[in-house]
Design a protein around this motif. Structure first.
Motif, PDB file in Angstrom:
ATOM      1  N   TRP A 111       0.841  -1.194   0.000  1.00 38.49           N
ATOM      2  CA  TRP A 111       0.000   0.000   0.000  1.00 38.49           C
ATOM      3  C   TRP A 111       0.876   1.244   0.000  1.00 38.49           C
ATOM      4  CZ3 TRP A 111       1.248   2.886   4.179  1.00 38.49           C
ATOM      5  CH2 TRP A 111       1.514   2.265   5.400  1.00 38.49           C
ATOM      6  N   SER A 113       0.743   5.548   1.003  1.00 37.14           N
ATOM      7  CA  SER A 113       0.057   6.653   1.660  1.00 37.14           C
ATOM      8  C   SER A 113       0.773   7.952   1.315  1.00 37.14           C
ATOM      9  CB  SER A 113       0.040   6.458   3.186  1.00 37.14           C
ATOM     10  OG  SER A 113      -0.423   7.636   3.844  1.00 37.14           O
ATOM     11  N   ASP A 115       0.984  10.324   3.348  1.00 30.41           N
ATOM     12  CA  ASP A 115       1.497  10.850   4.610  1.00 30.41           C
ATOM     13  C   ASP A 115       2.995  10.566   4.702  1.00 30.41           C
ATOM     14  OD1 ASP A 115       2.063  11.469   7.327  1.00 30.41           O
ATOM     15  OD2 ASP A 115      -0.013  11.088   7.859  1.00 30.41           O
ATOM     16  N   LEU A 144      -2.516   5.490  11.248  1.00 26.98           N
ATOM     17  CA  LEU A 144      -2.826   4.838   9.981  1.00 26.98           C
ATOM     18  C   LEU A 144      -3.092   3.360  10.210  1.00 26.98           C
ATOM     19  CD1 LEU A 144      -1.546   7.493   8.948  1.00 26.98           C
ATOM     20  CD2 LEU A 144      -0.439   6.160   7.153  1.00 26.98           C
ATOM     21  N   GLY A 149      -3.038   1.334   5.036  1.00 30.04           N
ATOM     22  CA  GLY A 149      -2.416   2.648   4.947  1.00 30.04           C
ATOM     23  C   GLY A 149      -3.398   3.795   5.064  1.00 30.04           C
ATOM     24  N   GLU A 150      -4.667   3.509   5.301  1.00 27.33           N
ATOM     25  CA  GLU A 150      -5.672   4.563   5.422  1.00 27.33           C
ATOM     26  C   GLU A 150      -5.533   5.280   6.768  1.00 27.33           C
ATOM     27  OE1 GLU A 150      -9.495   2.862   4.874  1.00 27.33           O
ATOM     28  OE2 GLU A 150      -9.157   2.316   2.772  1.00 27.33           O
ATOM     29  N   THR A 151      -5.799   6.579   6.761  1.00 27.69           N
ATOM     30  CA  THR A 151      -5.734   7.371   7.980  1.00 27.69           C
ATOM     31  C   THR A 151      -6.992   7.119   8.815  1.00 27.69           C
ATOM     32  OG1 THR A 151      -4.444   9.090   6.873  1.00 27.69           O
ATOM     33  CG2 THR A 151      -5.540   9.703   8.925  1.00 27.69           C
TER      34      THR A 151
END
Length: 206
Positions: A111, A113, A115, A144, A149-151
């Protein structure tokens, strides 16, 4: 008249190279060029005496190692960390202005991100058996999801010029999940944040 000194220096240089043919001192040894070689936690402390960012990897090698995978980066390599997931699998986290989780087995990117913050903690932050990353950059901290990897959560301290200094531990064992102690550099506040299995993180004190 100037050729003799130059020739003498060349001969001295060649003799020096010939004398350094063993695997531990050869001038063309493979190595790593990365800001992380300045990390005092590395086993070869002070190996970069000229602060070049280069570390020769001697390690008793008799020949150069084979390259088994190459991972292209889209920007400057800021840092790389190996982490172990809840399933016991080692992964590689790479930050080159973005953040990516990479499989060590085949080099595939699991994944990505956007960030690009610094890693503070990786593991079961919320006590729910799921891996999380706690990141910090300036006045902002973020959590995360380790699998996607999503916040999942983020918070920005005030004023905007402060830097959040964060440490994670099980400070309150009677509560499920971990806690983060945060103190502001260039600021005057501190806090303790609890990360429960469900719901929003809770400020225990501030």
């Amino acid at each position: 008249m100037r050729r003799a000194p130059i020739a003498a220096m060349l001969m001295a240089g060649l003799c020096g190279i010939a004398a350094a043919q063993d695997a531990g001192t050869h001038p063309l040894l493979p190595g790593i060029r990365c800001p992380d070689v300045l990390d005092p936690g590395w086993p070869r402390l002070f190996h970069d005496r000229q602060i070049t960012g280069f570390s020769p990897l001697t390690l008793g090698m008799s020949e150069a190692p084979e390259v088994w995978a190459t991972i292209p980066v889209g920007g400057e390599m800021n840092w790389a960390r190996t982490v172990t997931t809840a399933e016991g699998v080692e992964r590689l986290l790479i930050n080159d202005g973005r953040l990516r989780m990479v499989s060590i087995e085949d080099g595939s990117v699991l994944w990505t991100s956007t960030d690009g913050s610094s890693l503070v903690f990786f593991g079961d932050l919320r006590g729910d058996g799921r891996d999380c990353l706690l990141l910090a950059s300036g006045a902002r901290i973020a959590v995360l999801d380790g699998a996607t990897g999503e916040t999942r959560w983020q918070y920005t301290f005030e004023p905007s010029h402060v830097y959040a200094r964060v440490q994670v531990a099980d400070v309150l064992p009677e509560r499920p999940g971990m806690e983060a102690a945060v103190f502001e550099q260039y600021g005057e506040e501190g806090c303790l944040i609890s990360f429960p299995p469900e719901g929003e993180p809770e400020f225990i004190w501030r």
